[in-house]
Structure formats: structure tokens, C-alpha cells
Scaffold this motif. Structure first.
Motif, PDB file in Angstrom:
ATOM      1  N   CYS A   1     -38.774  69.030 -39.122  1.00 16.62           N
ATOM      2  CA  CYS A   1     -37.926  68.062 -39.814  1.00 16.62           C
ATOM      3  C   CYS A   1     -37.202  67.196 -38.789  1.00 16.62           C
ATOM      4  O   CYS A   1     -36.561  67.709 -37.866  1.00 16.62           O
ATOM      5  CB  CYS A   1     -36.914  68.773 -40.716  1.00 16.62           C
ATOM      6  SG  CYS A   1     -35.886  67.628 -41.664  1.00 16.62           S
ATOM      7  N   TYR A   2     -37.312  65.883 -38.966  1.00 14.25           N
ATOM      8  CA  TYR A   2     -36.662  64.928 -38.085  1.00 14.25           C
ATOM      9  C   TYR A   2     -35.789  64.017 -38.950  1.00 14.25           C
ATOM     10  O   TYR A   2     -36.294  63.385 -39.894  1.00 14.25           O
ATOM     11  CB  TYR A   2     -37.690  64.086 -37.326  1.00 14.25           C
ATOM     12  CG  TYR A   2     -38.732  64.912 -36.603  1.00 14.25           C
ATOM     13  CD1 TYR A   2     -38.527  65.329 -35.295  1.00 14.25           C
ATOM     14  CD2 TYR A   2     -39.918  65.277 -37.236  1.00 14.25           C
ATOM     15  CE1 TYR A   2     -39.467  66.093 -34.631  1.00 14.25           C
ATOM     16  CE2 TYR A   2     -40.865  66.040 -36.586  1.00 14.25           C
ATOM     17  CZ  TYR A   2     -40.641  66.446 -35.284  1.00 14.25           C
ATOM     18  OH  TYR A   2     -41.579  67.206 -34.631  1.00 14.25           O
ATOM     19  N   VAL A   3     -34.503  63.953 -38.646  1.00 18.38           N
ATOM     20  CA  VAL A   3     -33.544  63.118 -39.386  1.00 18.38           C
ATOM     21  C   VAL A   3     -32.964  62.087 -38.430  1.00 18.38           C
ATOM     22  O   VAL A   3     -32.585  62.416 -37.297  1.00 18.38           O
ATOM     23  CB  VAL A   3     -32.420  63.974 -40.013  1.00 18.38           C
ATOM     24  CG1 VAL A   3     -31.386  63.076 -40.701  1.00 18.38           C
ATOM     25  CG2 VAL A   3     -32.999  64.960 -41.008  1.00 18.38           C
ATOM     26  N   ASN A   4     -32.896  60.842 -38.892  1.00 16.30           N
ATOM     27  CA  ASN A   4     -32.444  59.741 -38.047  1.00 16.30           C
ATOM     28  C   ASN A   4     -31.545  58.809 -38.842  1.00 16.30           C
ATOM     29  O   ASN A   4     -31.842  58.499 -40.004  1.00 16.30           O
ATOM     30  CB  ASN A   4     -33.646  58.963 -37.491  1.00 16.30           C
ATOM     31  CG  ASN A   4     -33.216  57.746 -36.693  1.00 16.30           C
ATOM     32  OD1 ASN A   4     -32.334  57.830 -35.854  1.00 16.30           O
ATOM     33  ND2 ASN A   4     -33.831  56.605 -36.958  1.00 16.30           N
ATOM     34  N   ILE A   5     -30.430  58.383 -38.219  1.00 13.80           N
ATOM     35  CA  ILE A   5     -29.583  57.334 -38.780  1.00 13.80           C
ATOM     36  C   ILE A   5     -30.014  56.026 -38.137  1.00 13.80           C
ATOM     37  O   ILE A   5     -29.785  55.814 -36.936  1.00 13.80           O
ATOM     38  CB  ILE A   5     -28.092  57.610 -38.522  1.00 13.80           C
ATOM     39  CG1 ILE A   5     -27.699  58.995 -39.041  1.00 13.80           C
ATOM     40  CG2 ILE A   5     -27.231  56.536 -39.172  1.00 13.80           C
ATOM     41  CD1 ILE A   5     -27.843  59.171 -40.526  1.00 13.80           C
ATOM     42  N   ALA A   6     -30.652  55.155 -38.905  1.00 15.41           N
ATOM     43  CA  ALA A   6     -31.193  53.916 -38.354  1.00 15.41           C
ATOM     44  C   ALA A   6     -30.063  52.982 -37.920  1.00 15.41           C
ATOM     45  O   ALA A   6     -28.988  52.968 -38.521  1.00 15.41           O
ATOM     46  CB  ALA A   6     -32.083  53.233 -39.387  1.00 15.41           C
ATOM     47  N   GLY A   7     -30.318  52.216 -36.883  1.00 20.16           N
ATOM     48  CA  GLY A   7     -29.347  51.242 -36.412  1.00 20.16           C
ATOM     49  C   GLY A   7     -28.505  51.712 -35.257  1.00 20.16           C
ATOM     50  O   GLY A   7     -27.683  50.952 -34.748  1.00 20.16           O
ATOM     51  N   GLY A   8     -28.674  52.964 -34.830  1.00 22.87           N
ATOM     52  CA  GLY A   8     -27.918  53.453 -33.691  1.00 22.87           C
ATOM     53  C   GLY A   8     -26.528  53.944 -34.001  1.00 22.87           C
ATOM     54  O   GLY A   8     -25.756  54.228 -33.080  1.00 22.87           O
TER      55      GLY A   8
ATOM     56  N   ASN B   1     -26.369  70.652 -36.609  1.00 19.80           N
ATOM     57  CA  ASN B   1     -26.082  71.853 -37.393  1.00 19.80           C
ATOM     58  C   ASN B   1     -25.897  71.539 -38.867  1.00 19.80           C
ATOM     59  O   ASN B   1     -26.225  72.352 -39.729  1.00 19.80           O
ATOM     60  CB  ASN B   1     -24.830  72.546 -36.845  1.00 19.80           C
ATOM     61  CG  ASN B   1     -25.034  73.077 -35.441  1.00 19.80           C
ATOM     62  OD1 ASN B   1     -26.103  73.577 -35.112  1.00 19.80           O
ATOM     63  ND2 ASN B   1     -24.021  72.955 -34.597  1.00 19.80           N
ATOM     64  N   ARG B   2     -25.376  70.352 -39.148  1.00 14.11           N
ATOM     65  CA  ARG B   2     -25.210  69.949 -40.552  1.00 14.11           C
ATOM     66  C   ARG B   2     -26.567  69.769 -41.223  1.00 14.11           C
ATOM     67  O   ARG B   2     -26.754  70.114 -42.403  1.00 14.11           O
ATOM     68  CB  ARG B   2     -24.413  68.648 -40.613  1.00 14.11           C
ATOM     69  CG  ARG B   2     -23.987  68.234 -42.004  1.00 14.11           C
ATOM     70  CD  ARG B   2     -22.909  69.132 -42.543  1.00 14.11           C
ATOM     71  NE  ARG B   2     -22.510  68.770 -43.893  1.00 14.11           N
ATOM     72  CZ  ARG B   2     -21.648  69.460 -44.628  1.00 14.11           C
ATOM     73  NH1 ARG B   2     -21.108  70.564 -44.129  1.00 14.11           N
ATOM     74  NH2 ARG B   2     -21.335  69.078 -45.843  1.00 14.11           N
TER      75      ARG B   2
ATOM     76  N   ARG C   1     -39.673  72.756 -35.521  1.00 13.63           N
ATOM     77  CA  ARG C   1     -38.776  71.931 -34.727  1.00 13.63           C
ATOM     78  C   ARG C   1     -37.866  71.119 -35.643  1.00 13.63           C
ATOM     79  O   ARG C   1     -38.330  70.546 -36.639  1.00 13.63           O
ATOM     80  CB  ARG C   1     -39.575  70.985 -33.831  1.00 13.63           C
ATOM     81  CG  ARG C   1     -38.710  70.181 -32.880  1.00 13.63           C
ATOM     82  CD  ARG C   1     -39.557  69.337 -31.947  1.00 13.63           C
ATOM     83  NE  ARG C   1     -38.721  68.609 -30.996  1.00 13.63           N
ATOM     84  CZ  ARG C   1     -39.188  67.776 -30.079  1.00 13.63           C
ATOM     85  NH1 ARG C   1     -40.497  67.576 -29.980  1.00 13.63           N
ATOM     86  NH2 ARG C   1     -38.372  67.153 -29.257  1.00 13.63           N
ATOM     87  N   ARG C   2     -36.582  71.074 -35.320  1.00 10.06           N
ATOM     88  CA  ARG C   2     -35.601  70.305 -36.091  1.00 10.06           C
ATOM     89  C   ARG C   2     -34.884  69.355 -35.125  1.00 10.06           C
ATOM     90  O   ARG C   2     -34.377  69.786 -34.085  1.00 10.06           O
ATOM     91  CB  ARG C   2     -34.588  71.233 -36.766  1.00 10.06           C
ATOM     92  CG  ARG C   2     -35.228  72.373 -37.571  1.00 10.06           C
ATOM     93  CD  ARG C   2     -35.862  71.852 -38.830  1.00 10.06           C
ATOM     94  NE  ARG C   2     -36.742  72.819 -39.471  1.00 10.06           N
ATOM     95  CZ  ARG C   2     -36.340  73.836 -40.231  1.00 10.06           C
ATOM     96  NH1 ARG C   2     -35.059  74.069 -40.398  1.00 10.06           N
ATOM     97  NH2 ARG C   2     -37.234  74.615 -40.810  1.00 10.06           N
ATOM     98  N   THR C   3     -34.807  68.075 -35.487  1.00 10.38           N
ATOM     99  CA  THR C   3     -34.178  67.070 -34.644  1.00 10.38           C
ATOM    100  C   THR C   3     -33.280  66.190 -35.494  1.00 10.38           C
ATOM    101  O   THR C   3     -33.668  65.793 -36.607  1.00 10.38           O
ATOM    102  CB  THR C   3     -35.232  66.198 -33.928  1.00 10.38           C
ATOM    103  OG1 THR C   3     -36.087  67.044 -33.150  1.00 10.38           O
ATOM    104  CG2 THR C   3     -34.558  65.189 -33.010  1.00 10.38           C
ATOM    105  N   ALA C   4     -32.091  65.889 -35.003  1.00 10.92           N
ATOM    106  CA  ALA C   4     -31.152  65.005 -35.707  1.00 10.92           C
ATOM    107  C   ALA C   4     -30.645  63.962 -34.726  1.00 10.92           C
ATOM    108  O   ALA C   4     -30.103  64.297 -33.673  1.00 10.92           O
ATOM    109  CB  ALA C   4     -29.991  65.803 -36.284  1.00 10.92           C
TER     110      ALA C   4
END
Length: 456
Positions: free
Chosen positions: A354-361, A332-333, A323-326
Motif C-alpha cells: 500500500c502506497y499513500v501520497n498527498i499530491a502537491g507536496g 503510522n496513521r 510494503r507500506r509507504t506514506a
């Protein structure tokens, strides 16, 4: 009397069709067509008179004189930044966003500050009564000087009041409640919204006044959204953010008088919206110091550098397809960068979630955060923490090279101001920051080179 006919409008873009269609051919949205009656104009009465045609004389470009008109500062620095330096006379500004996000609160705060400068204001509300506006105004602070208010939804009456009193700034809250009796459809429909905006545009240009229009946006697309109006107005401002969170982002997606890359950051509190003058410090609040998968990068929003935290979590999957989550960046990047790591560094990520998150919204699509995403994935996969005093930015190509980004000096200066001691930048940008002292700047040419600097 002209006979009415039935046409179909797309609620997303306003495309008109003689029949219902499942998908709009203009914006490619599904199930957005609604049926509305229209009355065609009398062609004989719509023709211009010979006198009007004779008075319309084209003007040569060389004969047009430019007179610089000073902008009106609202007193809210973040709003002035997004508007391009203040309010332009004769402009039509659309403020869009989800219901309850803070559009009316921001405009009422603007009215309070402009009233202190004795600027003639008219606040027209079609949703609230005068008592409700008074209660909301008291929560924002004392109004030292009064402003005119009107509760009305009939656009003909609104037009007459504006022409009679001729205020400098008019607030329409909201455009979905305005209606004209000549239009048979209900308020909030595409026909009513488009006709109302056309009348307000003529008022703004003819009387040389500034009109702010509030437009609601819903995910279901039940009411006509501001996308129908974007081509008619001069400036389009969008309020972004979760209504249940404290932060708000004001972004200009169209601006004829300034840049469309600037953003304003606000914090919602009990007394209204408060400006966040240092968004970098605000976005990094609560950042973990010794946790794997956490990397700080710098993104540019217009002329403002903003430091953001990029988080990644890589773990073994129990399913055949990982599972991939952004969240906050392009999905896609992230898949592209993970493929680069598998090919160039030999990381076996094919059996990992893999889970990628930009903190702060924040929502970022800038390629400059590629290097931070790569390092966050490596840090989480190998389970080591990147130094909390290290910041990095750069675009990563398919061969693993780190490519140049723009405005490097501003990014490094912002990192130095917030106490970072090491900055990893693309090797080709290293010459642009040679004059900055107090921070160690290291050039990176490929993703292989970055490993020796983030393990420490």
C-alpha cells in the motif's frame, strides 16, 4: 585575563556539556556535539552597580497601558497572513529553510515593495557582494526607490551602522556569517550564532526596529541551525518545499503576535516568487478524472481551507512482508486506518502493498483527511474510480466510526466554490452546514456507510 575553557555544544538545540556525549540529553539527537572554546566572563565586572539595581523597580500589571501600534504591511499578502497581519515594530523574525529555497528572494521582494512606501531599509549581506545583490534585484523588477545595503560580517560594525542610521527594517542575510571577535569559535558555530542573535535582539527592542534574520538549515547539521535561536526570537518562519519544484510553503512555527497555523503558498519563477492566492485550485491541477485510488479532501491550515488530492495504490505483494509507504502524511496513521479496514470491512490487506501520497507536496497530519485516505485505499483495492465531483473529510476511529471535525462550513464553502457537487461529512457535523445550498451534503457515521456513496 580570564582563562578560556573547552565546552561541547549540541548543534541541534544548543545544549552545553563539559564533556562529549554521543546522544544529546535535551533533544535526543545523535552525534551532534561539537567542541568549542569559550571565555568565561569576569564575575566582578559582570555585577550590576548599586545605582542600576536601585533603578530597577517592578511595575504592577494594572499600571501597564496598552497602545495599539499599527502593523506595517509588506505588500505581499501571503507573507502578511503568516506574520499575523503585517510587521510588528520592535520584533525579531527568523526566516529559516534549506539553502536555495528562496529566503533571500522573498525578503528582497519585500524590500522592493516597502521601498516604494518610503520605508527606511537596510539590507546587510554576509554572503553576497553589492554587485550580486544588484543583479538579483534587477531580476525581481525595478526598484523605484533606493534602499541602503551593506556587505559586512563583523557584528560590531553592523551594530554601529544600525545605531547610526536607525532604519525601520533591517535584513541580516545570513546569521551564520556573522561573528564577534570576542568569541574564539568560527562563524556559524553555536556560540557565534547565539551571541549574534542576542546582540540583534537588544538592537530590535532598544531601537524599536524590526530585524529579519535569515538562517540556513542543512540535513547533515553541519552548521548551527535555527533551532538554537527559536527561543530567542519573536517569530520563526520556515520555507518548505523541494528546491527543484516550483511551489514553496511559508509556515509560522512560532509567532508571538499571531497564529502559528497559517501558511503562505508561493510559486518560484524566473521573476522571483509569485503568490498563489487560490492554493486549492493550484493543488488540484492535473488531477486525474477517472482513476482509481484518487480522492479529494479538505484540510484546514489556520483559517484557510485547502483542497488536496489523496492518492493510494494497493497491489498484491510478492514478499512475505508487505510494503507500506506514506508520503505527505503520518506513516503510522496509514497503518492504523488499514487495520480498521481489515477489521470492520473485512478487506484482506495483509498480503497487499500500500502506497499513500498527498499530491502537491503538502505535509498534513490533520485527522480530517482520514476518511479520504480510507476511501482512496478502498477505491484502489477494488479498482473503481470515485466521482471527481465528490469531496470528503472526517476523522476515522478504531471502531470504524466517522468523528466530527472543526470548521465544516468553511470546508464545504471552499468545495462549492471549486465546483464540487457532493460532500461527505461526519454525521454529527451535518447540522452545521444545513444553510449551504448548491452542493449536496451527506452525513457519514461509519466507514460501512461510505461505500454506497463512492461506488457510483
Amino acid at each position: 585575563m580570564a582563562k578560556s575553557k573547552i565546552v561541547f555544544f549540541c548543534q541541534e538545540c544548543g545544549f552545553e556539556s563539559a564533556k562529549w556525549m554521543g546522544q544529546c540529553p535535551a533533544c535526543k539527537a545523535w552525534n551532534t556535539f561539537v567542541e568549542e572554546p569559550t571565555v568565561p566572563k569576569n564575575s566582578r565586572g559582570a555585577k550590576a552597580s548599586p545605582k542600576e539595581i536601585a533603578s530597577a523597580v517592578p511595575t504592577r500589571l494594572s499600571q501597564v497601558s496598552l497602545q495599539s501600534q499599527p502593523r506595517t504591511l509588506t505588500g505581499i499578502g501571503e507573507l502578511d497572513r503568516v506574520l499575523g497581519g503585517g510587521i510588528v515594530k520592535g520584533s525579531l523574525v527568523l526566516v529559516g529553510g534549506d539553502p536555495g529555497i528562496g529566503k533571500s528572494t522573498l525578503l528582497l521582494q519585500m524590500c522592493r515593495l516597502l521601498a516604494q512606501k518610503s520605508v527606511p531599509l537596510l539590507y546587510i549581506s554576509g554572503e553576497e557582494s553589492l554587485q550580486q545583490i544588484k543583479m538579483r534585484a534587477q531580476r525581481l523588477g525595478n526598484f523605484e526607490k533606493d534602499m541602503m545595503m551593506l556587505c559586512e560580517t563583523d557584528l560590531d560594525i553592523v551594530e554601529g551602522v544600525v545605531r547610526k542610521y536607525k532604519p525601520e527594517i533591517v535584513i541580516i542575510d545570513s546569521i551564520q556569517t556573522m561573528y564577534r571577535q570576542e568569541i574564539a569559535s568560527a562563524p556559524g558555530s553555536v556560540s557565534q550564532v547565539r551571541e549574534s542573535t542576542g546582540v540583534l535582539m537588544q538592537l530590535a527592542k532598544g531601537l524599536d526596529i524590526t530585524i529579519f534574520i535569515v538562517g540556513h538549515v542543512t540535513k547533515e547539521g553541519v552548521v548551527a541551525g535555527p533551532r538554537v535561536l527559536e527561543h530567542m526570537v519573536d517569530t520563526v518562519l520556515y520555507f518548505e518545499g523541494d528546491r527543484h519544484a516550483s511551489y514553496r510553503l511559508l509556515r509560522a512555527v512560532k509567532n508571538r503576535f499571531g497564529s502559528t497555523n497559517e501558511i503562505g503558498v508561493f510559486e518560484m519563477g524566473g521573476g522571483g516568487l509569485t503568490q498563489v492566492t487560490n492554493p486549492s485550485e493550484y493543488m488540484l491541477n492535473g488531477r486525474p478524472q477517472e482513476a482509481s485510488g484518487s480522492v479529494v479532501s479538505c484540510a484546514m491550515e489556520g483559517t484557510r481551507p485547502i483542497l488536496i488530492e489523496v492518492q493510494a495504490l494497493v497491489c498484491r505483494t510478492n514478499f512475505n512482508m508487505p510494503r507500506r509507504t506514506a508520503a505527505g502524511t503520518d506513516y503510522n496513521r496509514v497503518n492504523l486506518l488499514m487495520a480498521v479496514l481489515e477489521k470492520r470491512l473485512g478487506l484482506p490487506l495483509d498480503n497487499c502493498d500500500c502506497y499513500v501520497n498527498i499530491a502537491g507536496g503538502m505535509r498534513l497530519n490533520e485527522p480530517a483527511i482520514d476518511l479520504a485516505i480510507v476511501c482512496a485505499i478502498i477505491s484502489s483495492y477494488k479498482n473503481f474510480a470515485v466521482s471527481p465531483k465528490t469531496i470528503m473529510f472526517g476523522e476515522v476511529g478504531l471502531t470504524g466510526e466517522v468523528r466530527a471535525v472543526n470548521m465544516v462550513e468553511q470546508r464545504v464553502a471552499e468545495a462549492k466554490k471549486l465546483g464540487f457537487s457532493m460532500c461527505l461529512v461526519p454525521q454529527v457535523n451535518l447540522k452545521n452546514v444545513s444553510g449551504i445550498s448548491g452542493i449536496t451534503v451527506i452525513g457519514i457515521s461509519s466507514v460501512q456507510d461510505v461505500l454506497k456513496y463512492i461506488k457510483g
